[in-house]
Motif scaffolding. Sequence first.
Motif, mmCIF file in Angstrom:
data_model
loop_
_atom_site.group_PDB
_atom_site.id
_atom_site.type_symbol
_atom_site.label_atom_id
_atom_site.label_comp_id
_atom_site.label_asym_id
_atom_site.label_seq_id
_atom_site.Cartn_x
_atom_site.Cartn_y
_atom_site.Cartn_z
ATOM 1 N N THR A 117 0.823 -1.208 0.000
ATOM 2 C CA THR A 117 0.000 0.000 0.000
ATOM 3 C C THR A 117 0.859 1.261 0.000
ATOM 4 N N GLU A 118 1.944 1.240 0.719
ATOM 5 C CA GLU A 118 2.812 2.415 0.850
ATOM 6 C C GLU A 118 3.453 2.842 -0.470
ATOM 7 N N ALA A 119 3.459 1.969 -1.459
ATOM 8 C CA ALA A 119 4.086 2.291 -2.748
ATOM 9 C C ALA A 119 3.153 3.035 -3.695
ATOM 10 N N PHE A 120 1.889 3.245 -3.298
ATOM 11 C CA PHE A 120 0.906 3.796 -4.233
ATOM 12 C C PHE A 120 1.331 5.144 -4.833
ATOM 13 N N CYS A 121 1.815 6.060 -4.044
ATOM 14 C CA CYS A 121 2.190 7.381 -4.588
ATOM 15 C C CYS A 121 3.265 7.259 -5.662
ATOM 16 N N GLN A 122 4.240 6.385 -5.457
ATOM 17 C CA GLN A 122 5.288 6.184 -6.457
ATOM 18 C C GLN A 122 4.739 5.469 -7.687
ATOM 19 N N ILE A 123 3.834 4.521 -7.488
ATOM 20 C CA ILE A 123 3.192 3.847 -8.618
ATOM 21 C C ILE A 123 2.421 4.865 -9.439
ATOM 22 N N GLN A 124 1.634 5.687 -8.761
ATOM 23 C CA GLN A 124 0.834 6.701 -9.441
ATOM 24 C C GLN A 124 1.709 7.664 -10.226
ATOM 25 N N SER A 125 2.795 8.125 -9.638
ATOM 26 C CA SER A 125 3.715 9.039 -10.322
ATOM 27 C C SER A 125 4.320 8.392 -11.558
ATOM 28 N N THR A 126 4.721 7.140 -11.431
ATOM 29 C CA THR A 126 5.318 6.428 -12.552
ATOM 30 C C THR A 126 4.312 6.259 -13.678
ATOM 31 N N VAL A 127 3.071 5.908 -13.329
ATOM 32 C CA VAL A 127 2.029 5.775 -14.349
ATOM 33 C C VAL A 127 1.817 7.115 -15.044
ATOM 34 N N LEU A 128 1.680 8.187 -14.292
ATOM 35 C CA LEU A 128 1.436 9.510 -14.898
ATOM 36 C C LEU A 128 2.571 9.933 -15.825
ATOM 37 N N GLU A 129 3.797 9.597 -15.478
ATOM 38 C CA GLU A 129 4.958 9.975 -16.296
ATOM 39 C C GLU A 129 5.085 9.143 -17.576
ATOM 40 N N ASN A 130 4.486 7.941 -17.584
ATOM 41 C CA ASN A 130 4.731 7.007 -18.676
ATOM 42 C C ASN A 130 3.491 6.545 -19.418
ATOM 43 N N HIS A 131 2.360 7.113 -19.132
ATOM 44 C CA HIS A 131 1.089 6.686 -19.723
ATOM 45 C C HIS A 131 0.689 7.638 -20.849
ATOM 46 N N SER A 132 0.061 7.099 -21.882
ATOM 47 C CA SER A 132 -0.337 7.936 -23.020
ATOM 48 C C SER A 132 -1.662 8.676 -22.792
ATOM 49 N N TYR A 133 -2.462 8.237 -21.816
ATOM 50 C CA TYR A 133 -3.737 8.913 -21.554
ATOM 51 C C TYR A 133 -3.506 10.227 -20.814
ATOM 52 N N GLU A 134 -4.346 11.192 -21.118
ATOM 53 C CA GLU A 134 -4.303 12.463 -20.393
ATOM 54 C C GLU A 134 -4.684 12.256 -18.928
ATOM 55 N N VAL A 135 -5.692 11.424 -18.685
ATOM 56 C CA VAL A 135 -6.145 11.122 -17.325
ATOM 57 C C VAL A 135 -6.288 9.598 -17.196
ATOM 58 N N PRO A 136 -5.206 8.908 -16.875
ATOM 59 C CA PRO A 136 -5.304 7.451 -16.763
ATOM 60 C C PRO A 136 -6.013 7.021 -15.481
ATOM 61 N N GLN A 137 -6.640 5.860 -15.554
ATOM 62 C CA GLN A 137 -7.203 5.258 -14.342
ATOM 63 C C GLN A 137 -6.062 4.702 -13.516
ATOM 64 N N VAL A 138 -5.979 5.114 -12.268
ATOM 65 C CA VAL A 138 -5.034 4.553 -11.308
ATOM 66 C C VAL A 138 -5.812 4.443 -10.004
ATOM 67 N N VAL A 139 -6.323 3.251 -9.722
ATOM 68 C CA VAL A 139 -7.206 3.038 -8.582
ATOM 69 C C VAL A 139 -6.580 2.007 -7.653
ATOM 70 N N GLN A 140 -6.501 2.343 -6.380
ATOM 71 C CA GLN A 140 -5.936 1.433 -5.382
ATOM 72 C C GLN A 140 -7.064 0.769 -4.591
#
Length: 106
Positions: free
Chosen positions: A64-87
């Motif tokens: 659970t503690e890794a969520f912020c880093q996961i979210q940041s990585t997804v935002l930096e590397n995802h092609s969608y303007e607003v990707p789904q990132v749900v924990q």
Amino acid sequence: MQEGTHSVVLVTCPNKDEARELARLLVRRNLVACGQMLDIESVYVWEDEIREDPEVLLILKARTEAFCQIQSTVLENHSYEVPQVVQLPITASLPAYLSWINERYA
């Protein structure tokens, strides 16, 4: 193991190549223990239009503690303007499975 220390993170991607690359990146960075990909069909509203598109659902297992880093990585590397990132918290599991997730963070 304490309840709430492990999570599943759901991320939708436009195709399997992007999902695979994102999963590999997250696993290499030790942010997730595993990423699974499922082909799905999504119906949603974007820019005031109802859309229907094939997507790939990336199911990630992590602490659970890794969520912020996961979210940041997804935002930096995802092609969608607003990707789904749900924990979603894992409230019950085989202890051995949670131990396996923990091994990724040792």
